[in-house]
Design a protein around this motif. Structure first.
Motif, PDB file in Angstrom:
ATOM      1  N   GLU A 381       0.818  -1.222   0.000  1.00 17.32           N
ATOM      2  CA  GLU A 381       0.000   0.000   0.000  1.00 17.32           C
ATOM      3  C   GLU A 381       0.843   1.259   0.000  1.00 17.32           C
ATOM      4  N   GLU A 382       0.514   2.193  -0.903  1.00 17.01           N
ATOM      5  CA  GLU A 382       1.072   3.534  -0.865  1.00 17.01           C
ATOM      6  C   GLU A 382       0.051   4.507  -1.442  1.00 17.01           C
ATOM      7  N   SER A 383      -1.051   4.633  -0.724  1.00 13.39           N
ATOM      8  CA  SER A 383      -2.117   5.553  -1.117  1.00 13.39           C
ATOM      9  C   SER A 383      -2.626   6.219   0.152  1.00 13.39           C
ATOM     10  N   PRO A 384      -1.862   7.185   0.686  1.00 14.70           N
ATOM     11  CA  PRO A 384      -2.141   7.692   2.039  1.00 14.70           C
ATOM     12  C   PRO A 384      -3.565   8.177   2.261  1.00 14.70           C
ATOM     13  N   SER A 385      -4.141   8.834   1.279  1.00 10.92           N
ATOM     14  CA  SER A 385      -5.481   9.375   1.489  1.00 10.92           C
ATOM     15  C   SER A 385      -6.543   8.289   1.502  1.00 10.92           C
ATOM     16  N   ASN A 386      -6.218   7.114   0.980  1.00  7.43           N
ATOM     17  CA  ASN A 386      -7.201   6.035   0.888  1.00  7.43           C
ATOM     18  C   ASN A 386      -6.940   4.900   1.869  1.00  7.43           C
ATOM     19  N   LEU A 387      -5.980   5.080   2.786  1.00  3.25           N
ATOM     20  CA  LEU A 387      -5.609   3.989   3.678  1.00  3.25           C
ATOM     21  C   LEU A 387      -6.764   3.552   4.569  1.00  3.25           C
ATOM     22  N   GLY A 388      -7.541   4.506   5.085  1.00  7.47           N
ATOM     23  CA  GLY A 388      -8.666   4.148   5.945  1.00  7.47           C
ATOM     24  C   GLY A 388      -9.677   3.282   5.227  1.00  7.47           C
ATOM     25  N   ALA A 389     -10.000   3.639   3.993  1.00  7.30           N
ATOM     26  CA  ALA A 389     -10.948   2.839   3.216  1.00  7.30           C
ATOM     27  C   ALA A 389     -10.375   1.458   2.913  1.00  7.30           C
ATOM     28  N   LEU A 390      -9.083   1.397   2.650  1.00 10.99           N
ATOM     29  CA  LEU A 390      -8.452   0.105   2.360  1.00 10.99           C
ATOM     30  C   LEU A 390      -8.476  -0.790   3.591  1.00 10.99           C
ATOM     31  N   GLN A 391      -8.174  -0.236   4.761  1.00 11.69           N
ATOM     32  CA  GLN A 391      -8.203  -1.033   5.984  1.00 11.69           C
ATOM     33  C   GLN A 391      -9.606  -1.553   6.277  1.00 11.69           C
ATOM     34  N   ALA A 392     -10.616  -0.735   5.996  1.00 10.54           N
ATOM     35  CA  ALA A 392     -11.994  -1.157   6.238  1.00 10.54           C
ATOM     36  C   ALA A 392     -12.413  -2.287   5.311  1.00 10.54           C
ATOM     37  N   ALA A 393     -11.959  -2.219   4.069  1.00 12.67           N
ATOM     38  CA  ALA A 393     -12.371  -3.213   3.073  1.00 12.67           C
ATOM     39  C   ALA A 393     -11.511  -4.469   3.088  1.00 12.67           C
ATOM     40  N   TRP A 394     -10.286  -4.359   3.579  1.00  9.97           N
ATOM     41  CA  TRP A 394      -9.316  -5.450   3.433  1.00  9.97           C
ATOM     42  C   TRP A 394      -8.639  -5.710   4.787  1.00  9.97           C
ATOM     43  N   PRO A 395      -9.366  -6.263   5.771  1.00 11.61           N
ATOM     44  CA  PRO A 395      -8.713  -6.598   7.034  1.00 11.61           C
ATOM     45  C   PRO A 395      -7.652  -7.664   6.812  1.00 11.61           C
ATOM     46  N   VAL A 396      -6.476  -7.441   7.376  1.00 10.95           N
ATOM     47  CA  VAL A 396      -5.353  -8.362   7.165  1.00 10.95           C
ATOM     48  C   VAL A 396      -5.489  -9.517   8.142  1.00 10.95           C
ATOM     49  N   ASP A 397      -5.575 -10.720   7.618  1.00  9.11           N
ATOM     50  CA  ASP A 397      -5.783 -11.885   8.484  1.00  9.11           C
ATOM     51  C   ASP A 397      -4.748 -12.984   8.278  1.00  9.11           C
ATOM     52  N   GLN A 398      -3.692 -12.688   7.510  1.00 11.51           N
ATOM     53  CA  GLN A 398      -2.626 -13.656   7.298  1.00 11.51           C
ATOM     54  C   GLN A 398      -1.277 -12.985   7.540  1.00 11.51           C
ATOM     55  N   GLU A 399      -0.362 -13.745   8.102  1.00 12.97           N
ATOM     56  CA  GLU A 399       0.972 -13.230   8.403  1.00 12.97           C
ATOM     57  C   GLU A 399       1.725 -12.894   7.115  1.00 12.97           C
ATOM     58  N   ASP A 400       2.536 -11.851   7.163  1.00 13.29           N
ATOM     59  CA  ASP A 400       3.371 -11.436   6.036  1.00 13.29           C
ATOM     60  C   ASP A 400       2.557 -11.201   4.766  1.00 13.29           C
TER      61      ASP A 400
END
Length: 542
Positions: A381-400
């Motif tokens: 990820e390198e889209s600072p203004s869209n990071l919140g939306a990305l985190q909401a849509a794509w919860p990270v559930d796997q290591e690395d």
């Protein structure tokens, strides 16, 4: 004395250290090092030195061992500095090398001399050195390796005059093994365990060092034994806990006042593997809410030294977690369940269908990408203004499976995705790599696309096109600075730029077109760039 040259002895040392991939952008003062390049080594060429460092950083993080970079004297080091900064903040072990003019000419400082080689890359390298004698070059590489991997890991720099390589070596280089992790003081860790065991309501704040040491399972074990809420440290570059776990409550904000407010109600918080704390915008407030005791575990003495509050312990994050899990008393969950912290961006509306003539919102785009890509996709990820939306849509559930830049310096993620995909290929895992990069961020290391194309790496680069530096507009609102020039970036043709570097590229106006590109991209031999025009919005900063 031996009949081998400095070059031959150094390359043998690199073999012994399992470093046979060199990332670089060659220059005239480096060709003597690359002369008769060994057939068992691999040279990953980039078109800019920052791309070389970014790709090496991504590669080293996946491989969990140092990577070697070769750039051109003072000019190349200067070009690479932004991503050297990021590597330092990422705590990635890198050995950065550059040539210098011949020793005979150094005194008169000819063209392209690195005049003060040990000074130029500071403060973003752990060690910088130009050997006093050619005969010292192999031993300098060994020292560089040792310093790079020992905690806190990070980049180091060697400047080597171009006439050193063909000189005779004194003998074979001595390869040494070193420990790269440190354990906790037993008395101090027992004190921390006692504080946690007796806490009324403890909180765990996990940082990227847990992920760097491969500690997801250990982090889960500690959280479940304590039945404690888990927060991600502010602006963390690598998640260290599954964001779908019932105990995960969200990411702490990266400003003093709002962060303190989030920790209201806890009597003990322990920060493991992160600074206390990573702030950026200044928002007044107390460092901690009244009545909260803070504990801090880090392998970086500078982090513990500069922390404004808290009691610190030096240790590898995972070693400390394992010790704490053994020592703390098990707890039962309080009757109340953890409350997930919602990001200010409302992600629920993203599930509603778009009208045929409606421009795509970034929320809908990210939900579509998550649904249309394999479950084991690595997200960069390198889209600072869209990071919140990305985190909401794509919860990270796997290591690395999630990587971004710790420094805030743009231009790391595009080439880092190249290094990540290359490492996945070398390891035989071949997990898909998807890089989400804003149209502004995309311009900083765009040359990295060429390296991805040359090595036929199946990376999908998705560029949400809003035609502006939206994050700077958010800062302008917060800082009350209307009328700032230079915040719009019209006239960019992402598709044409990507095709010029050898990538497959297209523009998607609808979510169905996005799904179609996702279906094709990871089966393609080479990178794909997808430009998606999105509704321009000014997101909340915190």
């Amino acid at each position: 004395m031996t009949d081998k040259t400095i070059r031959e002895v150094t390359f043998q040392l690199l073999r012994d250290l399992d470093i046979t991939t060199v990332f670089g952008n060659p220059g005239s003062t480096e060709e003597t090092f690359l002369k008769e390049f060994p057939s068992d080594f691999r040279y990953i060429q980039t078109l800019h030195e920052a791309s070389a460092v970014g790709a090496a950083d991504g590669y080293a993080q996946i491989m969990r061992r140092p990577a070697l970079i070769n750039v051109h004297t003072s000019a190349g080091v200067s070009n690479a500095m932004s991503n050297i900064l990021t590597a330092a903040q990422n705590k990635t072990p890198l050995i950065l090398t550059a040539g210098n003019q011949t020793r005979e000419m150094l005194l008169m400082e000819p063209w392209l001399t690195n005049v003060e080689p040990a000074l130029l890359p500071r403060p973003w390298v752990k060690w910088a050195y130009e050997p006093v004698r050619a005969e010292d070059v192999p031993a300098a590489f060994m020292r560089a390796y040792a310093i790079a991997i020992q905690p806190p890991a990070g980049p180091v720099f060697l400047s080597i005059p171009l006439d050193d390589w063909d000189k005779p070596a004194l003998g074979p280089a001595v390869a040494r093994s070193l420990a790269s992790r440190i354990g906790p003081d037993p008395v101090r860790i027992a004190e921390f365990a006692d504080v946690l065991s007796n806490a009324r309501k403890p909180a765990l704040v996990f940082g990227s060092s847990i992920a760097r040491s491969g500690g997801w399972h250990q982090a889960i074990a500690l959280a479940e034994k304590l039945q404690a809420d888990v927060w991600a440290a502010p602006a963390t570059e690598r998640p260290s806990f599954p964001e779908t776990h019932p105990l995960y409550v969200g990411s702490l904000p990266f400003a003093k006042g709002p962060l303190s407010a989030k920790l209201e109600g806890y009597d003990v918080a322990i920060v493991i593997g992160a600074p206390v704390f990573r702030y950026y915008p200044y928002v007044p407030g107390d460092y901690l809410p009244r009545g909260l005791r803070l504990l801090h575990v880090t392998d970086d003495p500078s982090e513990s030294g500069r922390a404004p509050v808290g009691d610190s312990l030096l240790s590898d994050a995972v070693y400390a977690i394992e010790a704490l899990t053994h020592l703390v008393a098990p707890r039962s969950r309080a009757s109340s369940t953890p409350v997930k912290q919602e990001h200010p961006i409302d992600s629920n509306s993203s599930a509603s269908p778009a009208k045929p003539d409606e421009k795509v919102t970034v929320q809908r785009l990210f939900h579509t990408l998550r649904a249309a890509t394999p479950a084991n996709t690595i997200l960069v990820e390198e889209s600072p203004s869209n990071l919140g939306a990305l985190q909401a849509a794509w919860p990270v559930d796997q290591e690395d499976s999630f990587f971004t830049f710790a420094s805030g310096s743009l231009g790391w993620n595009l080439p880092a995705a190249v290094g990540i995909a290359l490492a996945e290929r070398d390891l035989g895992r071949n997990r898909p790599v998807l890089a989400v990069i804003g149209d502004g961020s995309f311009q900083y290391s765009i040359q990295g696309l060429w390296t991805a194309a040359q090595h036929k790496l199946p990376i999908l680069y998705v560029v949400p096109r809003n035609g502006e530096y939206a994050i700077l507009k958010s800062f302008a609102e917060m800082e009350k600075t209307p009328g700032v020039p230079g915040l719009d970036i019209p006239g960019l043709d992402i598709v044409s730029l990507a095709k010029g570097y050898g990538c497959a590229a297209s523009r998607a106006e609808t979510l169905d077109e996005v799904r179609q590109v996702c279906a094709e991209a990871f089966d393609r031999s080479g990178p794909t760039v997808l430009e998606v025009p999105i509704v321009a919005t000014i997101p909340p900063l915190l």
